[in-house]
Design an enzyme around this catalytic site. Structure first.
Site, PDB file in Angstrom:
ATOM      1  CD1 TRP A   1      -2.454   1.824   0.622  1.00 25.55           C
ATOM      2  CD2 TRP A   1      -1.251   2.261   2.468  1.00 25.55           C
ATOM      3  NE1 TRP A   1      -2.856   3.239   0.899  1.00 25.55           N
ATOM      4  CE2 TRP A   1      -2.111   3.364   2.304  1.00 25.55           C
ATOM      5  CE3 TRP A   1      -0.528   2.338   3.517  1.00 25.55           C
ATOM      6  CZ2 TRP A   1      -2.218   4.502   2.988  1.00 25.55           C
ATOM      7  CZ3 TRP A   1      -0.370   3.499   4.384  1.00 25.55           C
ATOM      8  CH2 TRP A   1      -1.158   4.577   3.933  1.00 25.55           C
TER       9      TRP A   1
ATOM     10  NE  ARG B   1      -5.691   1.977   1.248  1.00 20.51           N
ATOM     11  CZ  ARG B   1      -6.046   2.689   2.377  1.00 20.51           C
ATOM     12  NH1 ARG B   1      -7.304   2.351   3.068  1.00 20.51           N
ATOM     13  NH2 ARG B   1      -5.615   3.879   3.031  1.00 20.51           N
TER      14      ARG B   1
ATOM     15  CG  ASP C   1     -10.885   6.313  -5.474  1.00 20.90           C
ATOM     16  OD1 ASP C   1     -10.413   7.294  -5.329  1.00 20.90           O
ATOM     17  OD2 ASP C   1     -11.292   5.474  -4.920  1.00 20.90           O
TER      18      ASP C   1
ATOM     19  CG  HIS D   1      -2.473   7.657   6.185  1.00 22.34           C
ATOM     20  ND1 HIS D   1      -3.638   6.871   6.626  1.00 22.34           N
ATOM     21  CD2 HIS D   1      -2.775   7.614   4.893  1.00 22.34           C
ATOM     22  CE1 HIS D   1      -4.509   6.693   5.676  1.00 22.34           C
ATOM     23  NE2 HIS D   1      -4.071   7.298   4.604  1.00 22.34           N
TER      24      HIS D   1
ATOM     25  CB  SER E   1      -0.578  14.693   0.508  1.00 21.08           C
ATOM     26  OG  SER E   1      -2.133  14.903   0.342  1.00 21.08           O
TER      27      SER E   1
HETATM   28  O1  SFD Z   1      -6.134   7.148   0.112  1.00 21.57           O
HETATM   29  C1  SFD Z   1      15.016   9.471   0.830  1.00 21.57           C
HETATM   30  N1  SFD Z   1      -1.659   9.485   1.447  1.00 21.57           N
HETATM   31  C2  SFD Z   1      -2.705  10.364   1.311  1.00 21.57           C
HETATM   32  N2  SFD Z   1      -2.699  11.720   1.638  1.00 21.57           N
HETATM   33  C3  SFD Z   1      -3.762  12.212   1.230  1.00 21.57           C
HETATM   34  O2  SFD Z   1      -3.955  13.487   1.399  1.00 21.57           O
HETATM   35  N3  SFD Z   1      -4.817  11.796   0.586  1.00 21.57           N
HETATM   36  C4  SFD Z   1      -4.871  10.399   0.277  1.00 21.57           C
HETATM   37  O3  SFD Z   1      -5.449   9.882  -0.480  1.00 21.57           O
HETATM   38  C5  SFD Z   1      -3.968   9.594   0.833  1.00 21.57           C
HETATM   39  N4  SFD Z   1      -3.877   8.216   0.836  1.00 21.57           N
HETATM   40  C6  SFD Z   1      -2.541   7.786   0.379  1.00 21.57           C
HETATM   41  C7  SFD Z   1      -1.447   8.196   0.769  1.00 21.57           C
HETATM   42  C8  SFD Z   1      -0.238   7.555   0.591  1.00 21.57           C
HETATM   43  C9  SFD Z   1      -0.284   6.418  -0.644  1.00 21.57           C
HETATM   44  C10 SFD Z   1       1.069   5.791  -0.720  1.00 21.57           C
HETATM   45  C11 SFD Z   1      -1.444   6.024  -0.933  1.00 21.57           C
HETATM   46  C12 SFD Z   1      -2.666   6.673  -0.415  1.00 21.57           C
HETATM   47  C13 SFD Z   1      -1.401   4.770  -1.856  1.00 21.57           C
HETATM   48  C14 SFD Z   1      -0.589   9.800   2.495  1.00 21.57           C
HETATM   49  C15 SFD Z   1       0.374  10.799   1.858  1.00 21.57           C
HETATM   50  O4  SFD Z   1       0.920  10.568   0.659  1.00 21.57           O
HETATM   51  C16 SFD Z   1       1.525  10.909   2.925  1.00 21.57           C
HETATM   52  O5  SFD Z   1       1.204  11.136   4.049  1.00 21.57           O
HETATM   53  C17 SFD Z   1       2.646  12.215   2.651  1.00 21.57           C
HETATM   54  O6  SFD Z   1       3.294  11.815   1.425  1.00 21.57           O
HETATM   55  C18 SFD Z   1       4.053  11.866   3.544  1.00 21.57           C
HETATM   56  O7  SFD Z   1       4.734  13.060   3.461  1.00 21.57           O
HETATM   57  P1  SFD Z   1       6.425  12.516   3.647  1.00 21.57           P
HETATM   58  O8  SFD Z   1       7.212  13.917   3.083  1.00 21.57           O
HETATM   59  O9  SFD Z   1       6.607  12.318   4.837  1.00 21.57           O
HETATM   60  O10 SFD Z   1       6.801  11.360   2.877  1.00 21.57           O
HETATM   61  P2  SFD Z   1       6.842  11.099   1.546  1.00 21.57           P
HETATM   62  O11 SFD Z   1       5.924  11.891   0.306  1.00 21.57           O
HETATM   63  O12 SFD Z   1       6.742   9.663   1.202  1.00 21.57           O
HETATM   64  O13 SFD Z   1       8.588  11.587   0.874  1.00 21.57           O
HETATM   65  C19 SFD Z   1       9.462  10.835   1.378  1.00 21.57           C
HETATM   66  C20 SFD Z   1      10.837  11.124   0.689  1.00 21.57           C
HETATM   67  O14 SFD Z   1      12.136  10.679   1.342  1.00 21.57           O
HETATM   68  C21 SFD Z   1      12.834  10.121   0.335  1.00 21.57           C
HETATM   69  N5  SFD Z   1      13.528   9.349   0.831  1.00 21.57           N
HETATM   70  N6  SFD Z   1      15.727  10.358   0.647  1.00 21.57           N
HETATM   71  C22 SFD Z   1      17.070  10.365   0.615  1.00 21.57           C
HETATM   72  N7  SFD Z   1      17.565   9.274   1.370  1.00 21.57           N
HETATM   73  C23 SFD Z   1      16.974   8.050   1.677  1.00 21.57           C
HETATM   74  N8  SFD Z   1      17.453   7.115   2.535  1.00 21.57           N
HETATM   75  C24 SFD Z   1      15.507   8.401   1.670  1.00 21.57           C
HETATM   76  N9  SFD Z   1      14.410   7.560   1.915  1.00 21.57           N
HETATM   77  C25 SFD Z   1      13.286   8.036   1.224  1.00 21.57           C
HETATM   78  C26 SFD Z   1      11.804   9.721  -0.796  1.00 21.57           C
HETATM   79  O15 SFD Z   1      12.255   9.360  -2.031  1.00 21.57           O
HETATM   80  C27 SFD Z   1      10.622  10.736  -0.882  1.00 21.57           C
HETATM   81  O16 SFD Z   1      11.260  11.834  -1.601  1.00 21.57           O
HETATM   82  S1  SFD Z   1      -5.124   7.235   1.102  1.00 21.57           S
HETATM   83  O17 SFD Z   1      -4.599   5.979   1.603  1.00 21.57           O
HETATM   84  O18 SFD Z   1      -5.739   8.070   2.584  1.00 21.57           O
HETATM   85  P1  AMP Z   2      -8.363   5.700   3.375  1.00 19.87           P
HETATM   86  O1  AMP Z   2      -8.528   5.446   1.812  1.00 19.87           O
HETATM   87  O2  AMP Z   2      -8.850   4.451   3.942  1.00 19.87           O
HETATM   88  O3  AMP Z   2      -6.916   6.217   3.470  1.00 19.87           O
HETATM   89  O4  AMP Z   2      -9.097   6.895   3.835  1.00 19.87           O
HETATM   90  C1  AMP Z   2      -9.051   8.207   3.237  1.00 19.87           C
HETATM   91  C2  AMP Z   2      -9.852   9.154   4.541  1.00 19.87           C
HETATM   92  O5  AMP Z   2     -11.116   8.482   4.732  1.00 19.87           O
HETATM   93  C3  AMP Z   2      -8.860   8.991   5.831  1.00 19.87           C
HETATM   94  O6  AMP Z   2      -9.015  10.353   6.329  1.00 19.87           O
HETATM   95  C4  AMP Z   2      -9.622   7.926   6.502  1.00 19.87           C
HETATM   96  O7  AMP Z   2      -9.558   8.224   8.094  1.00 19.87           O
HETATM   97  C5  AMP Z   2     -11.090   8.228   6.118  1.00 19.87           C
HETATM   98  N1  AMP Z   2     -11.800   6.909   6.341  1.00 19.87           N
HETATM   99  C6  AMP Z   2     -11.873   5.739   5.515  1.00 19.87           C
HETATM  100  N2  AMP Z   2     -12.832   4.973   5.730  1.00 19.87           N
HETATM  101  C7  AMP Z   2     -13.591   5.550   6.624  1.00 19.87           C
HETATM  102  C8  AMP Z   2     -14.473   4.965   7.504  1.00 19.87           C
HETATM  103  N3  AMP Z   2     -15.147   3.943   7.173  1.00 19.87           N
HETATM  104  N4  AMP Z   2     -15.255   5.981   8.390  1.00 19.87           N
HETATM  105  C9  AMP Z   2     -14.539   7.267   8.242  1.00 19.87           C
HETATM  106  N5  AMP Z   2     -13.676   7.652   7.776  1.00 19.87           N
HETATM  107  C10 AMP Z   2     -13.050   6.979   6.957  1.00 19.87           C
END
Ligand code: SFD
Ligand code: AMP
Length: 634
Positions: free
Chosen positions: A223, A254, A356, A393, A440
């Protein structure tokens, strides 16, 4: 060591050093450029990959999960803090969550200004996925944000630079202060010493510490991004920083096997998940939530408890678990006024369902296509993934950082906002702990907050500490040792992957994952663990630490793999130590201590840990939770 001579040592001096090129790092570069310009300071960013597609947002995202809309008055800051605190079963720093939340909207507005398409309704308002989330067309999200960060650095002229494809291995320390970082290039034979006045760790979370569900043919699918391998945790731990919440791993639910997001289904489409018998387990098992008060009956139900109710179904053999996409779509279509608009609605929903995934997890769309899934007709399997370590997250692990001047209680503040307990070392995004639900937008925002503070640190500490040549040579030798080990012994066997004198990083990773899976509550053990299991796991990790001296790399790419796994190993050790220390079960659904199956009042605290560089011992402490906002009565 002859190999070392093949690698030129390059020394870079700067004022602020940003490690990583992800969301937090981009926010940091953007903000730092503004303040650095005023002070004539240098800002240098180093990423192991190419910023345009590095980190968690590489594939894109379909939603921004932290947007409060404070100006339009729909939500208050307190509401957000309450929501996050409930979701983490009470264990968060209110000051840190609020500090990010009060600034996050402005970051989202910047993203839009830079070209990120955000869904709008007929009145021109953002389309909310849920109360805190907004929908985006985010396939190019990272590209857009990285471009803005690079432009900001370019504004600094010679004072702004970024290095890509440089893997950071470890911190540079002098008299308790972090004075830079070391790493090597993945493209050229170069060893890098970055010397800086302040350092910001934003190298993401840790993936592949536990055995993933996707093995064999599916290996690499996860993931969270497999290339985030614990560098932030390793860097801060080895610098001697106090860490927090290292026991809080995140186990996301997921779509099974390709890890597609569920948020849009649960929140936007109001879908239900059921067991194989068609029962809504959230309804069926609502009584269980009363065992986890006051959080159990909060709305929304905390993510770990949602998981837990599902896991109870699996335990009873009532799986597969299904997301009832067909029912959710049908329900919305049925609300249409006439047949024509029903057809239009169906088409729109089909498009949104596929987009999505295409915006965020393309492989899930491929899996749907290859398994004949039509979301409007067929339900899809969902499952709990393997555990991940992410402070941004729904997890909480990371460095313990100083809070904002105006909000943080005295116990939570010792200097510059987002500075760790190590002088000159800052952390943000996945790298900083106890402030969950940044996602993010919040990570980018926290990067901004941390960078501004780190620039002030440079102004107040204008000296650039020197580092002795002898120390540099020692570190260089250590970093390249796996290349040396390989060269020395490779002739002994025909297959370079098998050799009595060394271990390749791939095998080392499998060994670590098996230990964590079986002893620290991974998928195979139904996320359960106990003192005897954890102690056994620690014993095995100790052997792995000893064996890490025998890691071998045939080239610099494998050298990176070696270091990634050393980073993972330290993350694993701190995780087990912290789970062992906390004698309760607080986050069932993330992990369950079978010897302490209940949540306990005396464990409503943070568990902080510190690896002491002088003694090589871990120090574990309880830290008070100071609530700035009370929870709702429910
Ligand atoms: O659906 C080195 N995230 C979601 N955030 C949202 O706002 N909406 C979403 O829809 C999100 N969802 C989600 C998310 C992530 C993923 C993978 C999926 C779905 C499939 C979370 C955010 O993406 C996350 O919170 C942020 O990106 C975190 O930011 P940061 O900066 O802490 O991490 P980064 O972006 O992964 O960057 C890390 C960097 O470090 C580098 N790196 N560089 C040098 N040397 C090393 N040894 C290193 N190791 C790593 C990387 O290359 C990168 O540049 S959902 O699930 O909720
Ligand atoms: P996810 O795709 O599970 O990362 O969810 C995206 C956003 O929706 C995050 O802010 C989660 O905390 C929230 N979320 C996901 N599923 C639920 C749920 N069943 N009820 C409330 N919030 C949720």
């Amino acid at each position: 060591m002859d190999i070392i001579n093949n690698f030129e040592t390059v020394e870079v001096t700067t004022d602020l050093l940003i490690l990583g090129g992800g969301m937090a790092a981009c926010g940091a570069a953007f903000e730092a450029a503004h303040w650095a310009k005023q002070q004539n300071l240098k800002v240098t960013l180093v990423d192991k990959a190419a910023m345009e597609r590095s980190g968690a947002v590489a594939m894109g995202l379909s939603a921004i999960n932290e947007y409060l809309g404070l100006k339009d008055g729909t939500n208050t800051l307190e509401d957000y803090v309450r929501y996050v605190k409930n979701d983490l079963m009470g264990v968060v720093r209110d000051d840190l969550v609020a500090n990010i939340a009060r600034h996050v909207d402005s970051s989202v507005h910047l993203f839009e200004k830079w070209g990120l398409p955000i869904w709008k309704d007929e009145e021109g308002n953002y389309v909310r996925e849920g109360r805190w989330q907004i929908m985006i067309n985010g396939e190019s999200y990272k590209t857009i944000v990285a471009e803005a960060a690079k432009n900001a650095l370019a504004e600094l002229g010679e004072n702004g630079s970024y290095y890509e494809r440089i893997f950071i291995t470890s911190p540079l320390m002098k008299e308790g202060r972090c004075i830079g970082a070391v790493g090597f290039s993945l493209r050229e034979n170069k060893f890098y010493i970055f010397r800086a006045k302040s350092v910001l760790a934003t190298m993401g979370g840790a993936v592949h510490v536990f055995k993933p569900r996707s093995v064999g043919e599916g290996l690499g699918r996860s993931w969270y991004p497999p290339f985030n391998s614990g560098a932030s945790a390793y860097f801060t731990i080895r610098a001697g920083a106090e860490m927090t919440c290292q026991e809080i791993r995140f186990v996301p639910v997921r779509f099974k096997d390709a890890y597609g997001p569920v948020g849009a289904w649960f929140l936007l489409f109001k879908s239900q998940a059921t067991n194989a018998l068609g029962e809504d387990y959230m309804e069926k098992r609502a009584g269980e939530l009363k065992n986890w008060l006051p959080y159990g009956t909060a709305k929304p139900t905390p993510a770990n408890l949602r998981n837990y109710l599902m896991m109870l179904e699996v335990e009873e053999g009532n799986h597969p678990i299904y997301m009832r996409t067909e029912k959710a779509i049908q329900k919305i279509v049925n609300e249409a006024d006439d047949e024509k608009s029903a057809k239009r609605t169906l088409k729109k929903l089909e498009n949104e369902a596929w987009e999505d995934f295409l915006d965020m997890t393309i492989s899930q769309a491929l899996l749907w296509a290859s398994t004949n899934i039509k979301p409007e007709e067929t339900p899809s399997e969902i499952a709990a993934c393997e555990p991940y370590f992410i402070g941004s997250h729904s997890g909480g692990s990371g460095a313990w950082v100083s809070g904002p001047e105006d909000l943080a209680p005295d116990d939570y503040k010792w200097g510059y906002p987002n500075m760790t307990t190590v002088q000159g070392l800052f952390a943000a995004g996945d790298a900083s702990g106890a402030s969950s639900h940044k996602f993010s937008s919040g990570s980018f925002t926290e990067g901004r907050i941390a960078a501004k503070a780190a620039i002030s640190f440079c102004v107040d500490h204008p000296d650039l500490p020197n580092i002795e040549q002898e120390t540099i040579e020692k570190i260089k030798e250590q970093i390249f040792q796996p290349l040396e080990v390989f060269t020395q012994h490779k002739e002994l066997t025909v297959d370079p992957d098998i050799n009595p004198n060394y271990i390749k990083p791939r095998m080392f990773m499998f060994r670590l994952q098996k230990i964590m899976d079986e002893y620290a509550g991974g998928v195979s053990n139904a996320f359960k663990t106990s003192k005897p299991l954890l102690e056994k796991g620690l014993e095995f990790l100790q052997y792995m630490k000893e064996d890490s001296g025998k890691l071998a790399a045939a080239d610099t790419h494998e050298l990176m793999r070696c270091w990634e796994n050393i980073h993972r190993l330290w993350q694993a050790e701190s995780h087990i130590k912290t789970m062992l220390f906390r004698e309760e079960t607080r986050w069932p659904g993330y992990y369950f201590r079978s010897d302490f199956p209940k949540m306990e009042k005396n464990w409503k605290c943070f568990v902080n840990s510190r690896w002491n560089p002088e003694t090589d011992e871990w120090e574990m402490t309880k830290k008070n939770i100071i609530d700035l906002v009370d929870l709702d009565e429910h």
